[in-house]
Structures are given as C-alpha cells and as structure tokens.
Design a protein around this motif. Structure first.
Motif, short mmCIF file in Angstrom:
data_model
loop_
_atom_site.label_atom_id
_atom_site.label_comp_id
_atom_site.label_asym_id
_atom_site.label_seq_id
_atom_site.Cartn_x
_atom_site.Cartn_y
_atom_site.Cartn_z
N UNK A 26 -2.84 17.86 -32.62
CA UNK A 26 -3.65 17.35 -31.50
C UNK A 26 -2.80 16.55 -30.39
N UNK A 27 -2.65 16.85 -29.21
CA UNK A 27 -1.66 16.02 -28.36
C UNK A 27 -2.24 14.56 -27.93
N UNK A 28 -3.68 14.77 -28.16
CA UNK A 28 -4.43 13.35 -27.46
C UNK A 28 -5.58 13.05 -28.66
N UNK A 29 -6.17 11.88 -28.61
CA UNK A 29 -6.88 11.48 -29.77
C UNK A 29 -8.19 12.02 -29.48
N UNK A 30 -8.66 12.56 -28.36
CA UNK A 30 -9.86 13.17 -27.95
C UNK A 30 -10.02 14.51 -28.80
#
Length: 88
Positions: A26-30
């Motif tokens: 996943x590229x972002x934490x979200x």
C-alpha cells in the motif's frame, strides 16, 4: 452443502491473499489501515463459516468481539492519520 462451504472458504482465502498484497504494498498509511480492516472482516467471515460448518454457536461471541475490536481499531487509526495530516 460441503461444496458451498469449501468454495466460500477458497474465495475468502483468495481475498485474504489479495488483501495481504495491498497491506504490504500500500502506497499510503490509509491504504494499509483499510487493508487491515478488510483482513479483520475476512477473518470474521471465515470464523462464521467455521461456525456454520460445525453447527456450533459457541464461537459467536468471539466473532462479535473480533468484529467490534476491528471496527474500533480502524476508526481510531483513521482518526490518528487524519490528525497527523492536519498538522503537516
């Protein structure tokens, strides 16, 4: 009926594998938080299928507790991510 349970568990396993890929890449934490929430839901569904296969309702409180912990955890993590983005 066992064929339906087997197919259901296979689909849940495939979904869990794809979710793990999103969790790791996943590229972002979200994205990772969302993947973790989906993984908790898949575990709850897997336990529910297990309960249906064995026709044993003693694990239903476990399913409810894991679902509640997953919901509270993902809501808290999303709130922390939102708070961290506001401070930037």
């Amino acid at each position: 009926m066992i064929v339906v349970f087997t197919v259901t568990l296979a689909i849940l396993a495939a979904a869990a594998l794809l979710t793990m890929v999103r969790l790791l890449r996943g590229p972002t934490t979200l994205d990772r938080i969302t993947a973790l929430d989906v993984l908790v839901i898949l575990v709850v569904c897997g336990v529910a299928v297990y309960v249906a296969i064995n026709r044993d309702g003693s694990n239903i409180p476990l399913v409810a507790a894991v679902a509640l912990i997953g919901f509270v955890g993902s809501a808290t993590a999303a709130r922390l991510v939102e708070r961290g983005e506001r401070h930037r």
